[in-house]
Motif scaffolding. Structure first.
Motif, PDB file in Angstrom:
ATOM      1  N   VAL A 187       0.814  -1.211   0.000  1.00  0.00           N
ATOM      2  CA  VAL A 187       0.000   0.000   0.000  1.00  0.00           C
ATOM      3  C   VAL A 187       0.852   1.267   0.000  1.00  0.00           C
ATOM      4  O   VAL A 187       0.503   2.261  -0.646  1.00  0.00           O
ATOM      5  N   GLY A 188       1.987   1.262   0.704  1.00  0.00           N
ATOM      6  CA  GLY A 188       2.849   2.444   0.724  1.00  0.00           C
ATOM      7  C   GLY A 188       3.349   2.804  -0.657  1.00  0.00           C
ATOM      8  O   GLY A 188       3.457   3.987  -1.013  1.00  0.00           O
ATOM      9  N   ALA A 189       3.646   1.780  -1.462  1.00  0.00           N
ATOM     10  CA  ALA A 189       4.090   2.021  -2.836  1.00  0.00           C
ATOM     11  C   ALA A 189       2.948   2.589  -3.675  1.00  0.00           C
ATOM     12  O   ALA A 189       3.158   3.483  -4.503  1.00  0.00           O
ATOM     13  N   GLU A 190       1.733   2.082  -3.470  1.00  0.00           N
ATOM     14  CA  GLU A 190       0.574   2.608  -4.204  1.00  0.00           C
ATOM     15  C   GLU A 190       0.365   4.088  -3.912  1.00  0.00           C
ATOM     16  O   GLU A 190       0.136   4.890  -4.818  1.00  0.00           O
ATOM     17  N   LEU A 191       0.432   4.439  -2.626  1.00  0.00           N
ATOM     18  CA  LEU A 191       0.146   5.822  -2.238  1.00  0.00           C
ATOM     19  C   LEU A 191       1.222   6.782  -2.729  1.00  0.00           C
ATOM     20  O   LEU A 191       0.921   7.869  -3.231  1.00  0.00           O
ATOM     21  N   THR A 192       2.499   6.405  -2.577  1.00  0.00           N
ATOM     22  CA  THR A 192       3.562   7.300  -3.045  1.00  0.00           C
ATOM     23  C   THR A 192       3.575   7.381  -4.572  1.00  0.00           C
ATOM     24  O   THR A 192       3.919   8.425  -5.134  1.00  0.00           O
ATOM     25  N   TRP A 193       3.196   6.297  -5.230  1.00  0.00           N
ATOM     26  CA  TRP A 193       3.059   6.302  -6.698  1.00  0.00           C
ATOM     27  C   TRP A 193       2.032   7.356  -7.114  1.00  0.00           C
ATOM     28  O   TRP A 193       2.261   8.134  -8.042  1.00  0.00           O
TER      29      TRP A 193
END
Length: 688
Positions: A113-119
């Protein structure tokens, strides 16, 4: 450190979920570029970018660190950003100061999820991206699964630039799909080899997709591709560079930061495909309000913006800035157009972690640091007085968790407030207010960990120990019906006595907080004592009657009374009025009021039911729902007492994907069962 033209500068943020290996990758990049002589590790607490004591203690990144690498005639400013949600403000500030981002994923954990949000933040700020699938040497590493997750989530713009050779224990190298060469690593050193037979077919298929993506970015290459003419390696690189800049292609690379596999290839890809600082375009506003596009090397004069402020115990305040046009020079003057103040520039630095590398100038596209600026804060624009070009301030997230910062030692209130004010200069995602009703110092941040780190820094830097506690709810007290009271204050103690006598009515006031009406006729209460009557009532209202909270929405009418020519005084009438008010208030059907906030909550549709159920448990009223892009927007009204920690609850329910805003709406009556509990707690608190 050498001076580089904007065309030779690459500003790149490492973004992604916590524990994906961003700091280890930053360490590997600077080591590979010979910017450091030793290879630090997170576990040992000696990495270049995680140097803050709290980062070493917790083994996570809390601040963004700049780690410049000089590589084959280029300078790559690598910004190592935190991965935990509580420090997303650091990520957002960094993404507004770079042209490129490398999204770092763990090959075993996949798309988190952290990668999704920063993306999504990178997309919102128009930043070009590439992906580095890290930890290919880890057990359960799965390149194909991670790539599939990326393409399912973000579409076919995600295209492999490399394929891994092996996985987990057998991971030993990669295939470059542009050159169609394989590289096998031993002790971090790459040896060129033919592509393994078992990967040959997969590599040909993946290269065909990559070539088509490169060709689509340029009309001439598109025509050549459609006519089945092979593209040269130089043409593929050219097309990919255009496609990455336009964000129509997001190349995927592989490796292991800890084993130094794929690290130099990542540096090559950044310099070959990522936009240069020369490609940066920002819009500034001049003194007349006209918008001007800032082009490095073309826009005259200085245009720069501060994106981070640091407090160094030896150097003092350090201001980190990005130059978009012009040059900042040591021993010069800059104009802070945001504050309307000139600032003296002393020695300039480049930072590599905490290492300060002195420089005489920071040119267009580069990132530098100025020490000891007096007025400048994060988000401010630096320019020249005659030019006065202002860039937009940084877009940062709003706080989601509010706690009361209560001093552990009596008398430390001012020390705590001063220390918190200084910390907020460093971190503008922290907010501080002294509540006018409860008198508490309320500090708001992006999560409990964010506030814990703030508390630890407060103690270390300013010697102020605080307890972080749930804030007191700023209840108010009011009444629901009219009441009548009389009180005679009479005291004889041998000398001059005390005498004050008042008769009052109190009733609800619907169009104001307080109204005092004087209906005394014939001097029953002399005029000189009437202000004392009003003062006694006002002071009692501030202290509260039911549970110690301010009284509001009351009209008090002074009807009658009496006085003594010798024993009456202002104090006597003040005390009489206070007691009369308390007596009347308790007979006027008193009730507690609580603040209600309007909330807008953005959540993925899959979590709608859980979020609404939680709001109902919090005594919330759902006002409406509507689609908002890929998300659903819920509008609700909720008692403030239930939402001080709502950011933590929402993050838990939505796996970090939900966001919300809250603002004060109105005061409403507290339900009877809760009111009784609040009154009992207030009594116990006063007794203790």
């Amino acid at each position: 450190m050498n001076v580089y033209a904007a065309s030779k500068l690459r500003n790149v943020a490492l973004i992604g979920h916590g524990t994906s290996g961003k700091t280890s990758l930053a360490e590997a990049l600077v080591f590979a570029a010979q910017g450091s002589k030793r290879r630090g590790s997170v576990a040992d607490g000696n990495t270049i970018s995680d140097f803050d004591p709290e980062e070493i203690k917790r083994q996570i990144s809390i601040n963004t660190s700049v780690v410049p690498c000089e590589w084959k005639g280029f300078k790559v400013n690598v910004l190592d950003t935190p991965g935990y949600f509580d420090f997303v403000g650091e990520v957002m500030a960094s993404l507004q100061s770079v042209e490129g981002a490398v999204s770092v994923l763990c090959a075993a954990s996949g798309l988190e999820v952290g990668a999704e949000l920063t993306w999504e933040h990178a997309e919102n700020f128009g930043v070009a991206q590439m992906v580095f699938i890290n930890k290919m040497d880890r057990e359960n590493a799965n390149f194909a699964k991670t790539l599939e997750q990326l393409q399912n989530q973000f579409g076919n713009t995600v295209v492999p630039l490399q394929l891994p050779i092996g996985a987990a224990d057998t991971f030993k190298g990669l295939v470059d799909l542009v050159t169609m060469k394989a590289y096998v690593f031993e002790n971090g050193k790459a040896a060129e080899q033919p592509i393994p037979d078992e990967l040959a077919g997969e590599a040909e298929e993946a290269r065909a997709v990559l070539v088509e993506a490169a060709a689509s970015a340029d009309d001439e290459l598109t025509m050549k591709f459609l006519e089945d003419e092979p593209l040269t390696e130089e043409e593929i690189v050219h097309g990919l560079r255009l496609a990455v800049k336009e964000r129509s292609v997001i190349p995927v690379l592989v490796g292991s930061a800890l084993k130094d596999i794929g690290v130099t290839q990542l540096l090559d890809a950044i310099t070959a495909y990522m936009p240069s600082a020369e490609d940066a375009r920002v819009t500034a506003t001049n003194a007349n309000g006209d918008e001007i596009e800032v082009v490095p090397g073309e826009t005259p004069g200085l245009v720069a913006r501060v994106f981070k402020t640091l407090a160094d115990p030896y150097v003092g305040r350090m201001t980190m800035f990005r130059v978009y046009s012009g040059t900042v020079k040591s021993d010069s003057t800059v104009y802070n157009v945001t504050r309307g103040r000139e600032e003296r520039v002393g020695q300039l630095f480049f930072l590599r972690g905490k290492e300060q590398i002195q420089t005489d100038a920071v040119g267009p596209g580069d990132i530098g640091v100025i020490a000891k600026l007096q007025e400048t804060q994060t988000g401010d624009s630096l320019t020249t007085r005659d030019q006065a070009l202002s860039l937009p301030g940084l877009e940062l997230p709003s706080p989601t968790v509010t706690m009361a910062a209560r001093p552990m030692e009596k008398g430390d209130e001012d020390k705590v407030f001063t220390g918190l004010t200084k910390l907020i200069e460093e971190d503008p995602t922290l907010h501080l207010e002294r509540h006018p009703v409860t008198g508490e110092n309320l500090v708001s941040g992006l999560g409990e960990l964010h506030l814990e780190v703030m508390s630890a820094r407060l103690q270390k830097k300013f010697g102020a120990n605080v307890e972080l506690a749930v804030p007191r709810v700023p209840y108010k007290e009011t009444l629901r019906k009219k009441a009548h009271a009389e009180y005679r204050h009479k005291k004889q103690t041998g000398g001059r006595g005390q005498y004050g006598h008042v008769i009052i009515d109190i009733e609800p006031l619907y169009d104001g907080e307080f109204e005092f009406v004087d209906k005394i006729f014939g001097g029953a209460v002399p005029k000189q004592y009437i202000p004392a009557v009003e003062k006694g009532i006002r002071e009692t209202m501030e202290e509260g009657v039911l549970a110690g909270y301010p009284v509001t929405n009351v009209r008090v009418t002074l009807l009658d009374g009496s006085y003594h020519s010798v024993d009456s005084s202002e104090m006597a009438f003040k005390l009489a009025a206070s007691m009369a008010f308390k007596k009347a208030f308790m007979e006027a059907d008193p009730v507690l009021l609580e603040p209600i906030v309007n909330m807008e909550i953005l959540v993925p549709e899959a979590f709608m039911g859980d979020v609404m159920s939680d709001l109902n448990k919090k005594r919330g009223r759902i006002l409406g729902m509507e689609p908002a892009g890929k998300m659903q927007r819920i509008r609700a009204q909720v008692p403030q007492a239930e939402v001080f920690r709502y950011g933590v609850d929402l993050r838990s329910i939505t796996q970090g994907r939900g966001t919300f805003t809250a603002e004060f709406a109105a005061y409403e009556e507290v339900p009877a069962n809760i009111q009784q509990k609040v009154i009992e707690e207030a009594k116990n608190e006063r007794a203790s």
